[in-house]
Design a protein around this motif. Sequence first.
Motif, PDB file in Angstrom:
ATOM      1  N   ARG A 138      37.301  40.122  52.382  1.00 49.20           N
ATOM      2  CA  ARG A 138      38.623  39.144  52.114  1.00 49.20           C
ATOM      3  C   ARG A 138      38.334  38.438  50.671  1.00 49.20           C
ATOM      4  O   ARG A 138      39.407  37.896  50.070  1.00 49.20           O
ATOM      5  N   THR A 139      37.295  38.398  49.903  1.00 48.52           N
ATOM      6  CA  THR A 139      37.152  37.724  48.642  1.00 48.52           C
ATOM      7  C   THR A 139      37.634  39.088  47.322  1.00 48.52           C
ATOM      8  O   THR A 139      37.138  40.006  47.607  1.00 48.52           O
ATOM      9  N   VAL A 140      38.489  38.519  46.637  1.00 50.80           N
ATOM     10  CA  VAL A 140      39.070  39.791  45.497  1.00 50.80           C
ATOM     11  C   VAL A 140      38.725  39.210  44.370  1.00 50.80           C
ATOM     12  O   VAL A 140      39.267  38.289  44.163  1.00 50.80           O
ATOM     13  N   TYR A 141      38.445  40.016  43.292  1.00 45.76           N
ATOM     14  CA  TYR A 141      38.338  39.645  41.914  1.00 45.76           C
ATOM     15  C   TYR A 141      39.429  40.434  41.134  1.00 45.76           C
ATOM     16  O   TYR A 141      39.361  41.721  41.524  1.00 45.76           O
ATOM     17  N   TYR A 142      39.822  40.069  40.160  1.00 45.51           N
ATOM     18  CA  TYR A 142      40.833  40.503  39.302  1.00 45.51           C
ATOM     19  C   TYR A 142      40.272  41.057  37.847  1.00 45.51           C
ATOM     20  O   TYR A 142      39.596  40.258  37.239  1.00 45.51           O
TER      21      TYR A 142
END
Length: 589
Positions: A274-278
């Motif tokens: 669910r948690t996404v980094y860019y």
Amino acid sequence: MMKKRKILIPLFTLAIIFPSATNVFADPLKPAPVKSVEFIGMEAPNSVLEKSKMYSEASVLVTYNDGNQKTIPLEYKSLLQPGDTINGKIVGAAYDASGKIITNAEGQPIISSAPDSNTLLSVNGKSGKLYMVNHYESFPGNSIGNMPEAMFLNTVEQNKKTGELTVTDISPIDFSSYGGIWTPCAGSLSPWNTHLGSEEYEPDTKAHEANPEKSSVTQFARNYYQDDKILGNPYMYGYVPEVSINPNGTAKAVKHFSMGRLSFENVKVAPDNRTVYYGDDGSYTMAFMYVADKEKDLSAGTLYAAKWIQKNDQNGGSADLEWIKLGHATDAEIKNLAENLTFSDIFETAENAEFGEKNGFERVKTAGRDEWLKVKPGMEKAAAFLESRRYGALQGATSEFNKMETVEMNVADNKMYMTMSNISGGMEANSNDPVDDIQVSKVKAGGVYEMSLTDSQKDRAGEKIDSDYVANEMTGLVFGEDLASKDAAGNTANPEKIASPDNIAYSEKMRTLFIAEDGKMHHNNYGWSYNVDTKKLSRIISAPNGGEVTGIQAIDDLNGFTYLMAGSQGPGNVGYLDGLPSLADKPKK
């Protein structure tokens, strides 16, 4: 050992292959599990021939739990070259909205020389078919955005005995329902086995609105739709595309508008699905985090931007991270806004500081643009998701990162890695900037940062962040070293350290971070391995002079083989294929 072959072939995608640590080296009757893997680096290229090709003279030292060791030379094989014809289709060609190849004035196909992002995956597990999604970032003679870019689905066959890969079919992935794909850069494999791509260097909507006829977005649209009267819409580009592959070999592409709009280099998903980094590439960019409403579904979620709270300025600096909630949205609602709004629908602007200060405007600097802005009433959601960096800066998020590139996950240690290919500009002390959160020592050669992930975190407003993988601090991990002057080989950065790090990939089983270079500080760009436990850095690949190492993907075990996928952007080059170690080779007792 198989007889070594040397075949001169143009190199596009590099596959460094060595038998998997999980099952190939172990005798099924007398298991000898692998204890550790150590990369033994290669020297920098010296001759004209070495500098003109992509090659590896590195090796891997495998140590088994029974004390035996084996050294295995790294091997590579060219899979594709732009311009090749496979099953009647041209590799790297540009396609229009109707699926036809775009040609130049002489009637020749327009072909990209800038492959990027390789995602090799198996559909339906070990017994399933293999596919590879890869990007083509730009085309010769065309600036960013002018020509519709391409994303291809490749059908791949694996030799079960040698591990060699062969591409048997290719097809362009259809983005016609989204107006095409804009400058796809790096990518990653999601935990649910889809390809997560990128649209880098999002077009400036303010500049487009001022002169749409001359905008690169309009040139892009006219090439894509083969219509010289159409005007482009910049709000259709600058998102995360996701590609799902069906067992029958068809691909479905979507763009995730709810993840915000910026210069995506790549994204990486944490183990919660669910948690996404860019990675947000360019100058004066921002660190973002997205928390999806549901697992394995990026169509709705909450977008956050980071505030850098500096602790020290050495070795790239370190900081605590505070997260600012920008808003919640779904893909459908933001796509609708994108299709119907312009920049001036969302923002008011002031043309000078005197007027801005007197009339409630705020000064922000994002993507190198120094502006006075004010969000129009009721346009907060549109601003948050269509102008994520501008809106984030207005909310107090830090917009001073410089050449932020890819992000990568280390699951076992709960770490996220982030590359900065050039630590300068907005990351230095700048008293004339609107804010000056980041004030670190300059390292033009760049470096890799490490972010620690934890649970029970709150955002700036005191609201609980619904994720157990929130980055709360960021610190330097491994850096390059600038030289005071150019050395005899033409390097402006220490050749025994990284320089201009771009793409990164991590192997959980080998505890190794792979780092690819894209810059001009080394006379050739290299690919490196960095063991996160021993801190050993080893040069394992050299790209042709003028070309970058790109599109790396680390695959720990694919039907008994371990692969490091990579490519090279830049001038045409040649490589050679070495024979692979036989699967019959076992550790000697």
